[in-house]
Design a protein around this motif. Structure first.
Motif, PDB file in Angstrom:
ATOM      1  N   ASP A   1       0.555   7.850  31.532  1.00 52.19           N
ATOM      2  CA  ASP A   1       0.121   7.013  32.644  1.00 52.19           C
ATOM      3  C   ASP A   1       0.820   7.526  33.897  1.00 52.19           C
ATOM      4  OD1 ASP A   1      -0.547   5.144  34.498  1.00 52.19           O
ATOM      5  OD2 ASP A   1       0.240   3.420  33.418  1.00 52.19           O
ATOM      6  N   TRP A   2       0.098   8.328  34.672  1.00 53.83           N
ATOM      7  CA  TRP A   2       0.691   8.951  35.854  1.00 53.83           C
ATOM      8  C   TRP A   2       1.151   7.908  36.871  1.00 53.83           C
ATOM      9  CZ3 TRP A   2       1.197  14.293  36.589  1.00 53.83           C
ATOM     10  CH2 TRP A   2       0.604  15.095  35.603  1.00 53.83           C
ATOM     11  N   ALA A   3       0.543   6.743  36.865  1.00 57.24           N
ATOM     12  CA  ALA A   3       0.893   5.705  37.838  1.00 57.24           C
ATOM     13  C   ALA A   3       2.212   5.015  37.511  1.00 57.24           C
ATOM     14  CB  ALA A   3      -0.223   4.667  37.923  1.00 57.24           C
ATOM     15  N   THR A   4       2.886   5.445  36.435  1.00 54.18           N
ATOM     16  CA  THR A   4       4.198   4.889  36.102  1.00 54.18           C
ATOM     17  C   THR A   4       5.270   5.975  36.038  1.00 54.18           C
ATOM     18  OG1 THR A   4       3.830   5.091  33.712  1.00 54.18           O
ATOM     19  CG2 THR A   4       3.138   3.028  34.767  1.00 54.18           C
ATOM     20  N   TYR A   5       4.921   7.212  36.415  1.00 55.70           N
ATOM     21  CA  TYR A   5       5.860   8.324  36.308  1.00 55.70           C
ATOM     22  C   TYR A   5       6.781   8.317  37.530  1.00 55.70           C
ATOM     23  CZ  TYR A   5       7.409  13.157  35.523  1.00 55.70           C
ATOM     24  OH  TYR A   5       8.159  14.284  35.317  1.00 55.70           O
ATOM     25  N   PRO A   6       8.078   8.048  37.350  1.00 52.91           N
ATOM     26  CA  PRO A   6       8.980   7.841  38.499  1.00 52.91           C
ATOM     27  C   PRO A   6       9.009   8.970  39.524  1.00 52.91           C
ATOM     28  CG  PRO A   6      10.028   7.071  36.489  1.00 52.91           C
ATOM     29  CD  PRO A   6       8.760   7.762  36.064  1.00 52.91           C
ATOM     30  N   PRO A   7       9.044  10.263  39.139  1.00 53.82           N
ATOM     31  CA  PRO A   7       9.119  11.300  40.173  1.00 53.82           C
ATOM     32  C   PRO A   7       7.915  11.339  41.110  1.00 53.82           C
ATOM     33  CG  PRO A   7       9.772  12.185  38.038  1.00 53.82           C
ATOM     34  CD  PRO A   7       9.187  10.833  37.777  1.00 53.82           C
ATOM     35  N   LEU A   8       6.789  10.736  40.712  1.00 58.09           N
ATOM     36  CA  LEU A   8       5.585  10.761  41.543  1.00 58.09           C
ATOM     37  C   LEU A   8       5.289   9.387  42.134  1.00 58.09           C
ATOM     38  CD1 LEU A   8       3.272  13.003  39.327  1.00 58.09           C
ATOM     39  CD2 LEU A   8       4.791  13.699  41.196  1.00 58.09           C
ATOM     40  N   GLU A   9       6.319   8.611  42.397  1.00 57.52           N
ATOM     41  CA  GLU A   9       6.135   7.228  42.855  1.00 57.52           C
ATOM     42  C   GLU A   9       5.310   7.144  44.134  1.00 57.52           C
ATOM     43  OE1 GLU A   9       8.831   3.229  43.725  1.00 57.52           O
ATOM     44  OE2 GLU A   9       9.793   5.158  43.292  1.00 57.52           O
ATOM     45  N   ARG A  10       5.442   8.126  45.027  1.00 52.22           N
ATOM     46  CA  ARG A  10       4.679   8.082  46.288  1.00 52.22           C
ATOM     47  C   ARG A  10       3.178   8.091  46.050  1.00 52.22           C
ATOM     48  NH1 ARG A  10       5.923  12.588  50.286  1.00 52.22           N
ATOM     49  NH2 ARG A  10       6.194  13.874  48.425  1.00 52.22           N
ATOM     50  N   TRP A  11       2.759   8.659  44.920  1.00 48.89           N
ATOM     51  CA  TRP A  11       1.324   8.769  44.631  1.00 48.89           C
ATOM     52  C   TRP A  11       0.828   7.701  43.646  1.00 48.89           C
ATOM     53  CZ3 TRP A  11       4.451  13.071  45.305  1.00 48.89           C
ATOM     54  CH2 TRP A  11       4.096  13.921  46.356  1.00 48.89           C
TER      55      TRP A  11
ATOM     56  N   ASP B   1      20.601  15.348  10.302  1.00 51.43           N
ATOM     57  CA  ASP B   1      20.724  14.284   9.309  1.00 51.43           C
ATOM     58  C   ASP B   1      19.785  13.139   9.658  1.00 51.43           C
ATOM     59  OD1 ASP B   1      23.084  15.123   7.510  1.00 51.43           O
ATOM     60  OD2 ASP B   1      23.831  15.473   9.535  1.00 51.43           O
ATOM     61  N   VAL B   2      19.686  12.846  10.955  1.00 52.53           N
ATOM     62  CA  VAL B   2      18.776  11.820  11.465  1.00 52.53           C
ATOM     63  C   VAL B   2      18.233  12.322  12.794  1.00 52.53           C
ATOM     64  CG1 VAL B   2      18.561   9.442  12.308  1.00 52.53           C
ATOM     65  CG2 VAL B   2      20.021   9.930  10.328  1.00 52.53           C
ATOM     66  N   CYS B   3      16.955  12.084  13.048  1.00 55.58           N
ATOM     67  CA  CYS B   3      16.375  12.429  14.343  1.00 55.58           C
ATOM     68  C   CYS B   3      16.179  11.162  15.175  1.00 55.58           C
ATOM     69  CB  CYS B   3      15.039  13.151  14.165  1.00 55.58           C
ATOM     70  SG  CYS B   3      15.218  14.850  13.577  1.00 55.58           S
ATOM     71  N   LEU B   4      16.226  11.323  16.487  1.00 59.85           N
ATOM     72  CA  LEU B   4      16.265  10.173  17.390  1.00 59.85           C
ATOM     73  C   LEU B   4      15.094  10.153  18.363  1.00 59.85           C
ATOM     74  CD1 LEU B   4      20.033  10.220  18.483  1.00 59.85           C
ATOM     75  CD2 LEU B   4      19.002   8.915  16.609  1.00 59.85           C
ATOM     76  N   LEU B   5      14.630   8.946  18.641  1.00 60.30           N
ATOM     77  CA  LEU B   5      13.716   8.685  19.756  1.00 60.30           C
ATOM     78  C   LEU B   5      14.300   7.482  20.508  1.00 60.30           C
ATOM     79  CD1 LEU B   5      10.948   9.570  21.004  1.00 60.30           C
ATOM     80  CD2 LEU B   5       9.982   7.612  19.809  1.00 60.30           C
ATOM     81  N   PRO B   6      15.387   7.702  21.261  1.00 60.67           N
ATOM     82  CA  PRO B   6      16.097   6.589  21.899  1.00 60.67           C
ATOM     83  C   PRO B   6      15.580   6.281  23.299  1.00 60.67           C
ATOM     84  CG  PRO B   6      17.382   8.580  22.145  1.00 60.67           C
ATOM     85  CD  PRO B   6      16.090   8.977  21.464  1.00 60.67           C
ATOM     86  N   HIS B   7      14.293   5.998  23.421  1.00 60.74           N
ATOM     87  CA  HIS B   7      13.699   5.747  24.734  1.00 60.74           C
ATOM     88  C   HIS B   7      13.835   4.284  25.129  1.00 60.74           C
ATOM     89  CE1 HIS B   7      10.755   9.435  24.732  1.00 60.74           C
ATOM     90  NE2 HIS B   7      12.001   9.757  24.940  1.00 60.74           N
TER      91      HIS B   7
ATOM     92  N   LEU C   1       6.062   3.517  31.310  1.00 61.34           N
ATOM     93  CA  LEU C   1       5.780   4.912  30.988  1.00 61.34           C
ATOM     94  C   LEU C   1       5.871   5.154  29.482  1.00 61.34           C
ATOM     95  CD1 LEU C   1       5.304   7.838  32.029  1.00 61.34           C
ATOM     96  CD2 LEU C   1       7.794   8.100  32.072  1.00 61.34           C
ATOM     97  N   THR C   2       6.986   4.744  28.844  1.00 59.80           N
ATOM     98  CA  THR C   2       7.173   5.031  27.423  1.00 59.80           C
ATOM     99  C   THR C   2       6.242   4.203  26.542  1.00 59.80           C
ATOM    100  OG1 THR C   2       8.999   3.427  27.267  1.00 59.80           O
ATOM    101  CG2 THR C   2       9.575   5.715  27.762  1.00 59.80           C
ATOM    102  N   GLU C   3       5.760   3.072  27.033  1.00 54.14           N
ATOM    103  CA  GLU C   3       4.851   2.249  26.243  1.00 54.14           C
ATOM    104  C   GLU C   3       3.447   2.845  26.160  1.00 54.14           C
ATOM    105  OE1 GLU C   3       4.870  -1.467  24.705  1.00 54.14           O
ATOM    106  OE2 GLU C   3       6.291   0.033  24.015  1.00 54.14           O
ATOM    107  N   ALA C   4       3.175   3.897  26.942  1.00 51.92           N
ATOM    108  CA  ALA C   4       1.859   4.544  26.890  1.00 51.92           C
ATOM    109  C   ALA C   4       1.904   5.916  26.230  1.00 51.92           C
ATOM    110  CB  ALA C   4       1.299   4.684  28.312  1.00 51.92           C
ATOM    111  N   MET C   5       3.097   6.402  25.903  1.00 50.81           N
ATOM    112  CA  MET C   5       3.243   7.751  25.364  1.00 50.81           C
ATOM    113  C   MET C   5       2.868   7.822  23.891  1.00 50.81           C
ATOM    114  SD  MET C   5       6.873   9.001  26.944  1.00 50.81           S
ATOM    115  CE  MET C   5       7.008   9.626  28.622  1.00 50.81           C
ATOM    116  N   ASP C   6       2.672   9.050  23.427  1.00 50.43           N
ATOM    117  CA  ASP C   6       2.562   9.349  21.999  1.00 50.43           C
ATOM    118  C   ASP C   6       3.497  10.532  21.758  1.00 50.43           C
ATOM    119  OD1 ASP C   6       1.520   9.042  19.364  1.00 50.43           O
ATOM    120  OD2 ASP C   6       0.239  10.779  19.689  1.00 50.43           O
ATOM    121  N   PRO C   7       4.778  10.291  21.493  1.00 47.79           N
ATOM    122  CA  PRO C   7       5.787  11.366  21.520  1.00 47.79           C
ATOM    123  C   PRO C   7       5.535  12.448  20.468  1.00 47.79           C
ATOM    124  CG  PRO C   7       6.826   9.195  21.570  1.00 47.79           C
ATOM    125  CD  PRO C   7       5.388   8.977  21.234  1.00 47.79           C
TER     126      PRO C   7
END
Length: 416
Positions: A151-161, A290-296, A301-307
């Motif tokens: 969701d580009w409208a939630t991507y912080p570096p592009l807030e102006r757009w 031993d364990v892999c992490l997804l500590p988001h 933004l993260t609620e729309a991703m598919d990591p």
């Protein structure tokens, strides 16, 4: 009477447009992001006759400073595969709606001329950038499909757009342009009025057929290892990482985008930040974890991703600790979701006790979640498929791998 199989139809001409990145950017990261994999599929598919790959606008000043040549449409891997790179004096897109529309209508004209030079006939335009999908007319194309990876409208570096992205989404709906989204959450947020399809991310079987050894950077690091493979930025839950660092060595394998965010982690002796790594080192780290992490953190933004990293962790047969995000639910019993208030250290100890997966189980997961398996539906949809299926969310073909998980973690194979 049975409906015709779209794969038996004549090959189509396709124009594929990149978002804010170039082909060189894709090559540097070893073609690992969703648009990169779509490009590779289009380049290799016999269902695509002529393919024109369009890079975004680039500043002439930057190109001259870096010595980058202006690319016309040279052939790439085959005589019917082409590239066009558009140039302008401006470095960035304008912010005003009127100027943005002017910019993408101008880009539309560049695409049309390039498609004519490449002799594309009524091509399908597949674009990875919402501003083009929404603001350009593209009336010369047979159809326009928007491939949405974030969701580009939630991507912080592009807030102006952000307002411009919201306007583009509204235009995509108004024009009833078809949408392919990487998660059901993202598809619902975009609310397309044309056809829509969910195509989850995947893995490259060639990378996971044989697990590589751990890279040299792990020499001497105390076990156990928690591995995160991805960009180190403000998506990370710093508190979760710090708490896990009291129980393990945490390796955050990826480029650091914001040093201010990474500074508290660098101060911890059990946290390792090696920066950008070559692809074999990343896969070796994942396989050795031993364990892999997804500590988001839970954000829009993260609620729309598919990591992608989640599929890679499971392709390596590793147990996963992940923040309880909507797109992550449904990935099977090898993913331990951490809800707010859960103790990550207790969860870490829990998953370390899970039994190892067998090689047969691991290979079944890889085959079911390969990019090639994913993109069969994508090609059917973009190049002409069943319109009713285009309105249905896709199930995630991730067969369960033996292990233990809370009842609340998920149901394997359920679309989310």
């Amino acid at each position: 009477m049975p409906e015709p199989d779209p794969r038996s139809a004549p090959a189509r001409d396709v124009v594929f447009t990149l978002s804010r990145e170039t082909l060189r950017d894709m090559a540097i990261r070893s073609y690992m992001r969703p648009p990169d994999r779509v490009l590779l599929t289009l380049m290799q598919s016999p269902r695509v006759r002529r393919l024109l790959v369009a890079e975004p606008f680039r500043s002439r000043v930057t190109a001259l400073a870096k010595g980058e040549p202006v690319v016309a449409i040279p052939p790439t891997s085959r005589p019917d595969r082409y590239v066009v790179s558009a140039r302008r004096w401006r470095r960035e897109d304008p912010v005003s709606p009127a100027m943005l529309r002017h910019t993408y209508r101008r880009y539309d004209r560049v695409l049309r001329r390039a498609a004519e030079q490449a002799r594309c006939e009524r091509p399908v335009v597949v674009t990875t950038y919402p501003l083009l999908a929404g603001l350009a007319e593209l009336e010369w194309a047979d159809s326009v499909v928007y491939f949405a990876r974030d969701d580009w409208a939630t991507y912080p570096p592009l807030e102006r757009w952000h307002p411009a992205f919201q306007e583009a989404y509204a235009e995509i709906r108004r024009r009833r342009r078809p949408v392919v989204a990487v998660s059901e959450s993202l598809r619902r947020r975009l609310a397309p009025t044309g056809g829509s399809l969910v195509v989850h991310n995947g893995v490259d079987p060639a990378e996971w057929e044989r697990l590589p050894p751990a890279p040299a950077l792990t020499t001497g690091l105390p076990r156990p290892w928690c591995v995160y493979a991805g960009t180190v930025d403000d998506r990370l839950d710093v508190d979760m990482v710090a708490r896990l660092a009291t129980e393990s060595t945490v390796i955050l394998a990826g480029p650091v985008k914001d040093e201010r965010h990474a500074a508290p982690l660098r101060a911890l002796p059990s946290v390792v930040l090696p920066g950008h790594l070559p692809r074999p080192a990343v896969t070796g780290l994942i396989a050795a974890a031993d364990v892999c992490l997804l500590p988001h953190r839970v954000t829009s933004l993260t609620e729309a991703m598919d990591p992608i990293k989640l599929y890679e962790y499971l392709a390596a047969g590793r147990p996963v600790l992940a923040s309880d995000l909507t797109p992550v639910r449904g990935m099977g019993p090898r993913v331990r979701l951490l809800a707010p208030g859960d103790d990550p250290v207790a969860a870490f100890r829990e998953v370390r006790g899970w039994p190892e997966v067998t090689e047969a189980e691991r290979h079944r997961f890889v085959a079911a979640n390969s990019w090639s398996a994913r993109h069969v539906e994508l090609l059917d949809f973009a190049l002409g498929g069943d319109p009713e299926r285009q309105r249905r969310p896709a199930a995630r073909p991730a067969p369960p791998i033996k292990g233990h998980a809370r009842a609340t973690s998920a149901r394997a194979g359920e679309a989310t």
